[in-house]
Motif scaffolding. Structure first.
Motif, mmCIF file in Angstrom:
data_model
loop_
_atom_site.group_PDB
_atom_site.id
_atom_site.type_symbol
_atom_site.label_atom_id
_atom_site.label_comp_id
_atom_site.label_asym_id
_atom_site.label_seq_id
_atom_site.Cartn_x
_atom_site.Cartn_y
_atom_site.Cartn_z
ATOM 1 N N ARG A 184 0.814 -1.218 0.000
ATOM 2 C CA ARG A 184 0.000 0.000 0.000
ATOM 3 C C ARG A 184 0.846 1.265 0.000
ATOM 4 N N GLU A 185 1.957 1.253 0.717
ATOM 5 C CA GLU A 185 2.802 2.450 0.760
ATOM 6 C C GLU A 185 3.426 2.717 -0.599
ATOM 7 N N ARG A 186 3.922 1.690 -1.242
ATOM 8 C CA ARG A 186 4.550 1.861 -2.560
ATOM 9 C C ARG A 186 3.516 2.290 -3.600
ATOM 10 N N ALA A 187 2.316 1.723 -3.509
ATOM 11 C CA ALA A 187 1.284 2.012 -4.494
ATOM 12 C C ALA A 187 0.703 3.418 -4.360
ATOM 13 N N ALA A 188 0.767 3.974 -3.161
ATOM 14 C CA ALA A 188 0.064 5.225 -2.884
ATOM 15 C C ALA A 188 0.452 6.355 -3.832
ATOM 16 N N SER A 189 1.733 6.442 -4.193
ATOM 17 C CA SER A 189 2.172 7.548 -5.047
ATOM 18 C C SER A 189 1.638 7.428 -6.469
ATOM 19 N N SER A 190 1.198 6.229 -6.854
ATOM 20 C CA SER A 190 0.691 6.016 -8.216
ATOM 21 C C SER A 190 -0.824 6.135 -8.306
ATOM 22 N N ILE A 191 -1.498 6.247 -7.171
ATOM 23 C CA ILE A 191 -2.964 6.320 -7.176
ATOM 24 C C ILE A 191 -3.365 7.775 -7.031
ATOM 25 N N LEU B 2 -9.446 0.847 -12.640
ATOM 26 C CA LEU B 2 -8.255 1.535 -12.174
ATOM 27 C C LEU B 2 -8.460 1.872 -10.708
ATOM 28 N N ALA B 3 -7.384 1.900 -9.959
ATOM 29 C CA ALA B 3 -7.421 2.458 -8.612
ATOM 30 C C ALA B 3 -7.280 3.973 -8.735
ATOM 31 N N VAL B 4 -8.290 4.703 -8.275
ATOM 32 C CA VAL B 4 -8.244 6.164 -8.340
ATOM 33 C C VAL B 4 -8.532 6.738 -6.959
ATOM 34 N N GLU C 207 4.330 -8.899 -10.010
ATOM 35 C CA GLU C 207 5.513 -8.315 -9.371
ATOM 36 C C GLU C 207 5.364 -8.176 -7.862
ATOM 37 N N ASP C 208 4.126 -7.983 -7.390
ATOM 38 C CA ASP C 208 3.917 -7.789 -5.958
ATOM 39 C C ASP C 208 3.825 -9.110 -5.197
#
Length: 268
Positions: free
Chosen positions: A49-56, A84-86, A212-213
């Motif tokens: 979740r932390e890594r993904a946050a900057s891309s959402i 998509l995650a928005v 990848e995750d």
């Protein structure tokens, strides 16, 4: 009507995923498709979740959506962008977007049912920690007729599909990222049942393989006709598949087995 179905192994980099989808738009158009269907979380699949946050980001800033809209215009193709995650306020939305051949967003649907489960094999998922559920049944007119929009775990909730059946949808989209245990047990039977209940085509573009995750998804993107016959099963490899939908089949099945017309309200 020919459709394209993209089976993906989406990763943690939205730019790479966007390129995969844009390439599929071009290939689908070249193959004679009028619409392309992509899986749930086409733009980003990352359980960190932390890594993904900057891309959402909010929908209007999403680079995957921007690139897919441009590809739709370039190739004159409708795209059912699975989801998509928005960013949506203080949480995210798992949002399915229908893009027309002019690049406009023709409809939006936010996944209603949150995947909060502990599986027997040890996998644990709490989608509601980060995502807020949608609350509206969404349909839209497309070159294939009336499209009913759902996402993944929604498949297990008959009330939503009952509403889409009552709306006389011609096609039901079920983009997904099913786990392997639940997929092998329930994927085919549920999708075939939903097609039969609604006397409609079901198009279920899916994620597949090892991501990848670290997660693994089931694959087997399916296209099912209104009688419940499987027209396409993409097994477990990523790539683009095609299916030809005979839209006259919908009326034919509804004449043969008029379950929609025979429905009666159930008192509660």
């Amino acid at each position: 009507m020919r459709i394209g179905v993209l089976q993906m192994t989406s990763g943690i980099d939205p730019a790479v995923n966007a390129e995969t989808i844009a390439d599929a738009v071009a290939e689908a158009a070249a193959g004679g498709a009028v619409m392309l269907f992509t899986p749930e979380m086409s733009g980003l699949l990352d359980r960190d979740r932390e890594r993904a946050a900057s891309s959402i980001v909010p929908e209007e800033n999403d680079r995957v959506l921007h690139n897919v809209r441009a590809a739709a215009v370039r190739h004159g193709l409708w795209v059912a962008l699975g989801s998509l995650a928005v960013r949506a306020g203080d949480k995210y939305a798992n949002r399915s977007l229908l893009i027309d051949d002019r690049g406009n967003v023709a409809a939006r649907y936010d996944k209603m049912h949150m995947f909060d489960v502990d599986l027997a094999g040890g996998e644990s998922w709490r989608e509601s920690r980060s995502y807020r559920p949608g609350d509206a049944v969404i349909t839209a007119q497309t070159p294939l007729g009336l499209l009913g929009m759902t996402v993944c775990y929604d498949l297990r909730f008959p009330a939503l599909f009952d509403a889409l059946g009552n709306a006389n949808c011609d096609v039901l989209a079920v983009p997904a990222a099913f786990t392997v245990p639940t997929g092998s047990a329930h994927w085919h039977v549920l999708l075939r049942a939903r097609a039969i209940e609604a006397s409609a085509f079901v198009v279920a573009a899916a994620q597949t393989g090892e991501h990848e995750d670290g997660r693994c998804t089931y694959g087997h993107s399916l296209v099912v006709d209104p009688w419940g016959d499987v027209l396409l099963d993409m097994k477990d490899k990523p790539g683009l598949g095609f299916a030809d939908l005979d839209l006259a089949r919908i009326a034919e099945v509804r004449r043969q087995l008029p379950s929609l017309a025979n429905r009666r309200p159930i008192a509660r």
